[in-house]
Structures are given as C-alpha cells and as structure tokens.
Design an enzyme around this catalytic site. Sequence first.
Site, short mmCIF file in Angstrom:
data_model
loop_
_atom_site.label_atom_id
_atom_site.label_comp_id
_atom_site.label_asym_id
_atom_site.label_seq_id
_atom_site.Cartn_x
_atom_site.Cartn_y
_atom_site.Cartn_z
N ASP A 179 -3.62 29.82 4.07
CA ASP A 179 -3.19 28.69 4.91
C ASP A 179 -4.21 27.55 4.83
OD1 ASP A 179 -1.12 30.26 5.58
OD2 ASP A 179 -1.64 30.51 7.71
N ALA A 180 -5.50 27.94 4.77
CA ALA A 180 -6.56 26.91 4.74
C ALA A 180 -6.47 26.08 3.47
CB ALA A 180 -7.93 27.58 4.85
N TYR A 238 -3.78 25.59 1.72
CA TYR A 238 -2.56 24.77 1.85
C TYR A 238 -2.88 23.51 2.67
CZ TYR A 238 2.35 23.56 2.79
OH TYR A 238 3.55 22.91 2.86
N ASP A 239 -3.55 23.72 3.80
CA ASP A 239 -3.88 22.58 4.68
C ASP A 239 -4.78 21.58 3.98
OD1 ASP A 239 -2.35 23.53 6.69
OD2 ASP A 239 -4.01 24.50 7.78
N SER A 279 35.07 27.69 12.92
CA SER A 279 34.61 28.79 13.79
C SER A 279 35.02 30.09 13.12
CB SER A 279 35.29 28.75 15.15
OG SER A 279 35.57 27.47 15.55
N GLU A 281 26.68 40.35 6.70
CA GLU A 281 25.34 39.82 7.00
C GLU A 281 25.15 39.61 8.50
OE1 GLU A 281 26.31 36.65 4.39
OE2 GLU A 281 26.60 35.20 6.01
N LYS A 317 24.52 38.01 12.06
CA LYS A 317 24.90 36.69 12.59
C LYS A 317 23.77 36.23 13.52
CE LYS A 317 28.62 34.26 14.93
NZ LYS A 317 27.87 33.85 16.13
N ASP A 374 21.68 34.15 16.17
CA ASP A 374 22.09 33.49 17.41
C ASP A 374 21.31 32.18 17.52
OD1 ASP A 374 23.46 33.10 19.67
OD2 ASP A 374 22.48 34.67 20.84
N ARG A 405 26.87 20.80 13.99
CA ARG A 405 28.28 21.15 13.82
C ARG A 405 29.18 20.23 14.63
NH1 ARG A 405 32.05 24.11 16.50
NH2 ARG A 405 33.57 25.12 15.17
N GLU A 437 22.02 28.59 9.92
CA GLU A 437 21.72 28.66 11.34
C GLU A 437 20.24 28.34 11.56
OE1 GLU A 437 24.53 29.31 12.79
OE2 GLU A 437 24.12 30.10 14.79
N TYR A 466 23.73 30.33 5.16
CA TYR A 466 24.77 31.33 4.98
C TYR A 466 25.98 30.89 4.15
CZ TYR A 466 26.77 29.13 9.21
OH TYR A 466 27.27 28.25 10.13
N LYS A 500 31.08 41.28 16.92
CA LYS A 500 30.04 41.01 17.91
C LYS A 500 29.44 42.31 18.47
CE LYS A 500 29.52 37.05 19.00
NZ LYS A 500 30.23 36.07 19.76
N CYS A 551 25.99 33.47 59.37
CA CYS A 551 25.89 32.81 58.07
C CYS A 551 24.43 32.41 57.83
CB CYS A 551 26.78 31.57 58.05
SG CYS A 551 26.44 30.50 56.64
N CYS A 557 24.45 28.24 58.00
CA CYS A 557 24.76 27.43 59.19
C CYS A 557 24.69 28.24 60.49
CB CYS A 557 26.14 26.79 59.04
SG CYS A 557 27.49 27.96 59.21
N CYS A 560 31.91 33.14 56.12
CA CYS A 560 31.28 32.37 57.19
C CYS A 560 32.39 31.61 57.91
CB CYS A 560 30.27 31.40 56.57
SG CYS A 560 30.01 29.89 57.52
N CYS A 600 29.69 24.00 57.90
CA CYS A 600 28.68 24.75 57.14
C CYS A 600 28.28 23.94 55.89
CB CYS A 600 29.22 26.11 56.73
SG CYS A 600 28.07 27.00 55.66
O1 I6G Z 1 28.00 33.46 7.78
C1 I6G Z 1 28.18 32.78 8.90
C2 I6G Z 1 27.31 32.92 9.94
C3 I6G Z 1 27.49 32.21 11.12
C4 I6G Z 1 29.28 31.91 9.01
C5 I6G Z 1 29.47 31.19 10.20
C6 I6G Z 1 28.56 31.37 11.24
O2 I6G Z 1 28.81 30.65 12.33
C7 I6G Z 1 27.86 30.68 13.37
N1 I6G Z 1 30.51 30.36 10.33
C8 I6G Z 1 31.37 30.23 9.33
C9 I6G Z 1 32.53 29.34 9.50
C10 I6G Z 1 31.20 30.92 8.12
N2 I6G Z 1 30.16 31.76 7.98
C11 I6G Z 1 32.15 30.79 7.01
#
Ligand code: I6G
Length: 667
Positions: free
Chosen positions: A31-32, A34-35, A80, A111, A113, A115, A134, A171, A223, A312, A406, A409, A424, A430
């Site tokens: 890192d050093a 690089y800096d 979506s 793969e 997903k 968050d 998006r 993401e 992705y 999910k 309550c 009040c 109440c 109230c």
């Molecule tokens: O691979 C993906 C991960 C997350 C996605 C995705 C996603 O949305 C949060 N959304 C789409 C429309 C596609 N792949 C095709």
Amino acid sequence: MEELKRIEEIKKALNDHNYRYYVLESPVISDAEYDKLLRELQAIESANPELITPDSPTQRVGANPSSGFSEVKHTVPMLSLQNAFDDQEVRAFDKRVRERLDVDKVIYASEPKLDGVSVSLLYENGFLIRGATRGDGATGEDITQNVKTISMIPLKLQGNDFPPRLEVRGEVYMPLKGFFEYNKEASRRGEKVFVNPRNAASGSLRQLDSKITAKRPLEMFCYSTADVTPGYLKGSHSERLEQLKSWGFRVVEHRAVVEGAQGLINHYNQLAEMRPDLPYEIDGVVYKVDSIELQEKLGFVSRAPRWAIAHKFPAQEELTIVEDVEFQVGRTGALTPVARLKPVFVGGVTVSNATLHNIEETHRKDVRIGDTVIVRRAGDVIPEVVSSIIEKRIPGAKPVELPKECPVCGAAVVKAESEVVARCSGTLFCPAQIKEKIKHFVSRKAMDIDGMGGKIVEQLMVEGYIKEIPDIYSLEKLQIAGMERMGSKSAANLISAIEKSKKTTLEKFLYALGIPEVGEATARSLVSHFKTLQSIMDASEDKLMEVSDVGPIVARHIIGFFTQPHNHDLVEKLISFGISWSDKPETSGPQPLLGKKCVVTGTLGIMSRDEVKKRLADLGAQVTGSVSKKTDFVVVGDSPGSKYEKAVKLGVKIYDEAGLIELLEKV
Ligand code: I6G
C-alpha cells in the site's frame, strides 16, 4: 514532454496495480508503494494542471459539489427480477422456462444477490464516461462523479479487445466491516448512523458532494452487460462475466453454472451456509438462463426477464432480551405494546424495538420483561417478537400489564371483551391520537402531501401551528420557513404539496379520514359501491354490509364515525378548504376482470403491492382487504401471513408472482 511521459507511466502502473489488487486479488506492491506513486502523480499534475485527464487515479478524491443530479435515460431499461421464496417456486420457474423453450434441461448461471444499490456504468473507447442509478428503471440519476471515487471501478479498461461502447451493470454496496466502522465513527461524532449497509450505500452514492462519497467504504460487483457495441460479447452469461473480469471489472464471486432446478437449489443451500461468513450482505441468489440465445427467446414480461429469478433468503431471526415494554398510542387510540430490546443485528438492521401487536397476543405468547426472545425481521416490515424462550427465563421476569391510563393523555384505557385491542378513551384531546391521525391523513396512500413526514407533523404541532387536521390547509409559508431545519424553498415546496393534495379521489379522502377498520381496500369497495360520499354517510348498517369488504364491525365503525357531529364538521371544513374529487367513476380500458373479487397479500418482487392492486383494479377486479368464500383469487407474495392461510383453507385460487404475471399477460 518529460512530465507527460511520466504521468502516463504512473497512470498505467496505478491502473494495473488496482486491477491486480481488486480483481485478481494478488497485489505485487505494498500500500505504501502505491501511495508513493499516487503522490508523485499528484505532484506532477498540480504543477501541470493542463495534463490532468478524467481517468487519472487522482480524480477519485471527488469533484466540487453539484446542485443536483441530472437525468439519465437508460437505453436498455434496468429491470426488476421476479422473486421465488421457496424450492417449489424455483422448480416452477425451471418448469416454465423448459416449457417455453420446449427442452428437457436448462443450464443456469447462479450467483449471490448483493444487498446494495444497482448502478450502470458506461464506457466509451475504454474510458468511464458515465455512472447512473437505476431510478425507476427507465430514467436514473447521473452519479458519475460519485462512482469515480470507488477505487475498484475502473476508470480505464484493461486489454485491447473491449467493445467501443460498453455498459456494465452491477451492485454498489458497503461491506459489513466498513458499515460498522462508519457507524461507530458517525455516532462518536454525534452524526446520523445508517440503519443497514444498503441504506449506507444508497445514501453515500446520492451525495451531491462526491468528496463525501469518496470517504465512504463503497465497493462494487458487476453482474451483467446492457448497451454494448454488437459483435464483442460471448454467447453465455457466465462467459460474459469472465470477459468483464478480463477488462478490469470485479464480478460477483461464488458463482456457479448448474443444471436444472436441483442444481440451483443445491447452490442456494451452499450460499445460505456461507452467508454468515461473507464480508457483505446478500439477500438471496439470482438464477439466470446461461445461454444468451435462450434468454432472447424467453424475452420479458412486464418489467422482468422471464429468464431470471431471485431466490430470496427467508426472514431472519435472532435472540435478544426484552429490557422493557412500553405502550404506543395509535390514531384510533389503540394501545400497541412495543418491546424495547437489547439492540441486535437482524435481517440487515440493528433492531432495538419490536412490536408485540396487542396485549392479548403478549399474554398468549407469555412475553415478560427480562425474557430472552426471538425477534424476526422480514423485508421492510416492522420487526416482531416471535416468542419467548421459556428455558432462559430469569427469576423475577415481569409480566406485561395493560396500563389503566393512557401513557400520553391520562384518559382511561378501555378494552371491549370482544376486541383484542385496548384503546385510549381520550379521542378528541389525546395528543398522540391527534398526531397519528394527522400523520395518517397526510400519508402517501391518503392525501399524499409530499414532504410532510412524521417529524414535520410533530414540529408543526409543537409550534402550535396545527391542532387538528383542517389546520393543515391554513398553514402559511412564513410559519413553516421559520421552523428548525426548514428553509424558504422547503416551505414553498410544502405549501405547494398541500395545495396539490386538494385535488384527490374519494377513495383517498375516505381512507384519509381514518375511520377505524376502513383501510384502502375497504375505502375502494365503499366508493365503488356507493359512488358518492353522501351515500356512504347516509347508508344504514344493512346497506353498508352489502359491500363485500364490510362486515358488522366495520359497518358499525363507519356509522359510529359519521354520527359524531365533530366528524361531520371535519368533512365540511375540509371541503370548504377546497378539497375535491370527481364523483364520476374513472373510466378505463377493457375490464376483463370485472366482477372478480381478489386480495393481494405479501411482498412481491417485480411490482409494489400498490401497483399490483392498481393493475388489477384497472382491469375491473374488485380488490378487497380480506379473504372470504366470495373471493375469486388471492395474489400471494413473500411473508403473506393469515390471508394466505385462509385462502388455502377456503380453497380459493392462489396466484404466486409468476402466476400473476401470466394472468396479467393473458387478460
Ligand atoms: O444478477 C443480478 C443481480 C441483481 C441481476 C439483477 C439484480 O438486481 C438487483 N437485476 C437484473 C435485472 C438482472 N440481474 C438481469
């Protein structure tokens, strides 16, 4: 020119080191070192500012604050994904795919997903020229300056076989370690902390001052590709991700290419096991048909691809301790016991309060102060106490008692034998009830006064500008502008939102009045049956019960509400302030679902519940709030609860998300 040569040399070296570090995960310098290179580049550039280019690693520190984000129209919409919540829905997805393609087996890419926040990156001739959010999928916001501050996003691509135009999607997220450290620091400085890593990523990306974004620990996984010069990309999703990697992008890790539904489910189970140890939050697994040719054959439905689905993870549960139980007073006076908890990280947020719903449920679950309890949080719903762990009960754990007065009040608390809810009795005086009634009145599904959130309502009440609902319509700009954290612009916006709200629909107005048990679905049914407010106000109990959603309890609440003179005054005052709607029912296109009664429950992936209800109502269906024998079908999303159970018991037709999509396509 010596300087130019050296600048190009360092830029190339830093670019390569970045790629080795973030993508290949095998750095060759410290890192050093690089800096040191970065500082040398900064020094030459500051002596020769005309040599600074947008792809220089020095440009990642952020630019001058901007006054707003400009719009970006997505040439390829940012879609979506449909959701699946169990193995059965995954098998149904695979079956639909196989049937449409008329094949026996399908190869999928699977793969994790992340968050975080979906972002689109656009490269021209290898240079990052734009980053966008998006937004609503069709139009996003230009966040170029902000994405440039994220070290692992290449400013210039690697190799020489990349397409001249390349749009990549992925993401942006905040890793857990960075999230906790950021919050610790923020709370030490007395600043706002983020509730979860997703909000932290979103808030950081939407900073108008990119120097602030630069200080936030953001990362990105890519992705997919979107708008790309034809002829450059390989024929499968998994191969395309490898191409992206070779051009310098960090692509989602822990991927797999598998066969059939069982292959997907096995990978999901592996990821579910890895999930607690991952350095970032994932909320599910995305499955995609791997062949791009087959993806194109499958196409899209509504706003979601037919060739992909997000499986999910279920709601998360954690153990913690009930430190106290307090009672909150709602707009109808209902007292809700709320458990104050020892803070616990569950479902992506730190939870310190959870609802116990009502006093009967608290007693049924035998939750006591001091108990160790299971807390559950699913999606964006309010966390709840699931149960007490009796084996862990400490001596002296204190049962929860309904207060006699309550807590706000002091009026007597009453509870009818037939009801589970205690209320109440200080209806008109109230402050808690009045405040909640006003909050409800201005909320999105009611009068939809944009910008008048709970905090503003509270402030307006503390200042004495609003004492009852109609006062909203005599607020003045100067009063609002004089309040804390309110400028003249926000005050003007609020005044114009109040003005705008005056033109409404009868459904919204009726719902806004806050009649106990009259939710949006009941309000809609009442309006569709009676057409005018006067007819609803005049209706007898029997007449009201002709409406599918209205039973004796609801009918009595409606009559009780309109027999109170002060509620008549309220309606009259509001109308005198200019609130209006058209009594003519809105006419729309064809109504193939006319006469069908349906209920929508749970969380859906591709559309919000409101959008689904509106689509169904536009097609003529009567969307109601409760399931009965008369219900024709129920649309069920995630965490559907008792409506789903009732539908199963009564044998009512059930559509999951995919079934709903097919239905909307068919009609
Ligand atoms: O691979 C993906 C991960 C997350 C996605 C995705 C996603 O949305 C949060 N959304 C789409 C429309 C596609 N792949 C095709």
